[in-house]
Design an enzyme around this catalytic site. Structure first.
Site, PDB file in Angstrom:
ATOM      1  N   SER A  79       8.477   4.039   0.214  1.00 21.65           N
ATOM      2  CA  SER A  79       7.424   3.330  -0.501  1.00 21.65           C
ATOM      3  C   SER A  79       7.517   3.572  -2.006  1.00 21.65           C
ATOM      4  O   SER A  79       7.408   2.634  -2.815  1.00 21.65           O
ATOM      5  CB  SER A  79       6.064   3.803   0.021  1.00 21.65           C
ATOM      6  OG  SER A  79       5.029   3.105  -0.618  1.00 21.65           O
ATOM      7  N   SER A 109       0.869  -1.170   0.000  1.00 23.31           N
ATOM      8  CA  SER A 109       0.000   0.000   0.000  1.00 23.31           C
ATOM      9  C   SER A 109       0.911   1.226   0.000  1.00 23.31           C
ATOM     10  O   SER A 109       1.793   1.345   0.858  1.00 23.31           O
ATOM     11  CB  SER A 109      -0.897  -0.021   1.230  1.00 23.31           C
ATOM     12  OG  SER A 109      -1.867   0.990   1.124  1.00 23.31           O
ATOM     13  N   GLU A 110       0.711   2.139  -0.945  1.00 23.34           N
ATOM     14  CA  GLU A 110       1.748   3.140  -1.219  1.00 23.34           C
ATOM     15  C   GLU A 110       1.908   4.193  -0.117  1.00 23.34           C
ATOM     16  O   GLU A 110       2.843   4.981  -0.150  1.00 23.34           O
ATOM     17  CB  GLU A 110       1.555   3.798  -2.590  1.00 23.34           C
ATOM     18  CG  GLU A 110       0.281   4.587  -2.773  1.00 23.34           C
ATOM     19  CD  GLU A 110      -0.830   3.766  -3.411  1.00 23.34           C
ATOM     20  OE1 GLU A 110      -0.808   2.523  -3.296  1.00 23.34           O
ATOM     21  OE2 GLU A 110      -1.732   4.382  -4.019  1.00 23.34           O
ATOM     22  N   ASN A 111       1.004   4.199   0.858  1.00 28.95           N
ATOM     23  CA  ASN A 111       1.228   5.106   1.992  1.00 28.95           C
ATOM     24  C   ASN A 111       2.284   4.567   2.951  1.00 28.95           C
ATOM     25  O   ASN A 111       2.593   5.222   3.949  1.00 28.95           O
ATOM     26  CB  ASN A 111      -0.085   5.388   2.728  1.00 28.95           C
ATOM     27  CG  ASN A 111      -0.749   4.129   3.240  1.00 28.95           C
ATOM     28  OD1 ASN A 111      -0.805   3.129   2.540  1.00 28.95           O
ATOM     29  ND2 ASN A 111      -1.229   4.156   4.461  1.00 28.95           N
ATOM     30  N   GLY A 112       2.835   3.371   2.659  1.00 31.14           N
ATOM     31  CA  GLY A 112       3.978   2.912   3.436  1.00 31.14           C
ATOM     32  C   GLY A 112       3.796   1.612   4.175  1.00 31.14           C
ATOM     33  O   GLY A 112       4.271   1.468   5.308  1.00 31.14           O
TER      34      GLY A 112
END
Lengths: 233, 218
Positions: B88, B46-49
């Site tokens: 990320s 998930s690209e928020n980390g």
């Protein structure tokens, strides 16, 4: 404030020197990991014409939405500004300028800004409206655009725990943009849930070393949830 | 019959491989997580980390500090790692994610994708989509083949502002599975009961049809 004691006890001290027209970098992703106390104080101070760099712009009555409510933001630099009716209204009326920036490019602009790198090439945005007017260069047969770093007059950051030296750790995905924001402010203000005694935090697990932090304050957090999704078990 | 959203996700899930790191976009792509084959280990990014995203939490597990890129509360699986947004996107941009699945408004025969902006409508932002399409080699676009008024979304040239140029090679629609190369769509599979003629009539860009077009089974 003496030596390496970064701790301040009031938000007035934490944000002293923030003036109209400054650039403010704020950590957070949606409402997760946002510096709630700093935002509330800036709303109270009433400083205006701010350029705010943050992945999102809060919701109508919380987070950076509060600064929209106070008509304090002149320009937003963000990747996604979806959940905010006030934003829409001020943008459409021309009151608010917006620079939409791809999320990874935004993170890297802040990282670069804090690391003394003025610009970098990325494939992100090439051939799209984001790449228009930017310098293009080819490396190994692939095309990249030049993106410039971002630094701010102030950075406001939300951490989990810190010691008086300003060494910070973040909790779960409340980390997000906070570590980069912390490096990119001329004055970096960190608010945390708990200030712990030096030596409590394992040095090898520090996310933001104290050298980046100017002022540290212990805050209270509502931690509002934007999308409460639950598994029924 | 055209595929349901669930069937589209099931078709995409057939592209998963054991040991893949996968980023799933919002909408139909998110449903792919429900169809990971038993015994296969896949890590969701998930690209928020967050690498190793788990299912939604129970009421007891609910934690405001643990969300996905859609800002929904989630859990982290055993073996997960959590990191900054810069880290990320280093993973994403650096080509370390094995498969990216995302929605779109349009794709064209050059592999261009438009997914974030409709001129005249309020623009909310591209989020991480431009980074994802620029960084991944293996991207699957999921979308309906045509708009509600019948206009094809598989075009000779995208009409909307692009999210990325020349980066899409696979498309799963409600009617077909297509690949994109050499400036053409290549029809690979059709939805059960959907004729090649129907697909052709709803594909505006040049499409190559093999002698036999396999029907998807579910």
């Amino acid at each position: 404030m003496a030596g390496f004691n970064k701790v301040v006890t009031t938000y007035a001290e934490a944000l002293a020197g923030l003036h109209d027209g400054m650039t403010l970098i704020a950590g957070g992703f949606g409402l997760c990991g946002i510096p709630e106390g700093c935002i509330a104080r800036i709303r109270e101070m009433g400083v205006r014409d701010l350029t705010v760099v943050s992945n999102n712009c809060g919701v109508d009555d919380f987070g950076l939405g509060l600064l929209l409510e106070g008509r304090q933001i002149k320009k937003m630099v963000s990747s996604y500004v979806g959940e905010n009716a006030l934003f829409e209204q001020q943008f459409l009326s021309g009151e608010l300028e917006v620079e939409l920036t791809p999320q990874g490019t935004l993170a890297e602009k802040l990282r670069a800004g804090g690391a003394g790198i003025p610009a970098f090439y990325t494939a992100t945005g090439y051939g799209t409206p984001v790449g228009e007017g930017k310098e293009m260069r080819e490396f190994n047969g692939r095309k990249y655009i030049l993106e410039e770093a971002i630094t701010g007059d102030f950075a406001i950051v939300k951490g989990w725990k810190a010691d008086r030296y300003g060494n910070v750790i973040y909790r779960h995905t409340a980390q997000n943009f906070n570590p980069m924001a912390a490096t990119a402010g001329r004055i970096t203000v960190v608010e945390v849930e708990e200030i712990v005694a030096p030596g409590t935090l394992d040095p090898s697990t520090i996310h933001t070393p104290g050298i980046y932090v100017n002022r540290l304050i212990q805050g209270k957090f509502e931690k509002r949830i934007e999308q409460r999704t639950i598994t029924q078990d | 019959m055209a595929l349901s959203r669930q069937q589209m996700a099931m078709r995409v899930a057939r592209e998963l491989r054991d040991g893949y790191y996968v980023n799933l976009g919002i909408g139909i792509p998110t449903l792919v997580a429900n169809y990971i084959p038993a015994g296969m280990e896949v890590m969701l990014q998930s690209e928020n980390g967050l690498l190793g995203m788990g299912p939604f939490p129970t009421a007891e597990q609910l934690d405001a500090d643990l969300i996905n890129a859609g800002k929904q509360t989630v859990t982290a699986i055993a073996g997960a790692s959590i990191f900054s947004s810069a880290e990320s996107f280093a993973m994403i941009r650096g080509g370390h994610v094995d498969l990216t699945v995302l929605g779109a408004f349009e794709v064209d025969v050059q592999g261009n994708i438009a997914s974030w902006m409709i001129p005249g409508k309020l623009v909310k932002g591209m989020g991480g989509a431009m980074d994802l399409v620029a960084g991944a080699d293996n991207i699957i676009v999921t979308m309906t083949h045509a708009s509600k008024n019948g206009a094809s979304k598989l075009l000779p040239k995208c009409t909307l502002p692009l999210t990325g140029a020349g980066c899409i090679h696979k498309v799963v629609t409600d009617l077909a599975y297509m690949e994109i190369s050499e400036g053409k769509f290549w029809l690979k599979e059709r939805a059960p009961g959907v004729s090649v003629d129907e697909i052709a009539s709803k594909t505006a860009g040049e499409m190559v049809v093999p002698e036999v077009v396999e029907e998807m089974g579910f």
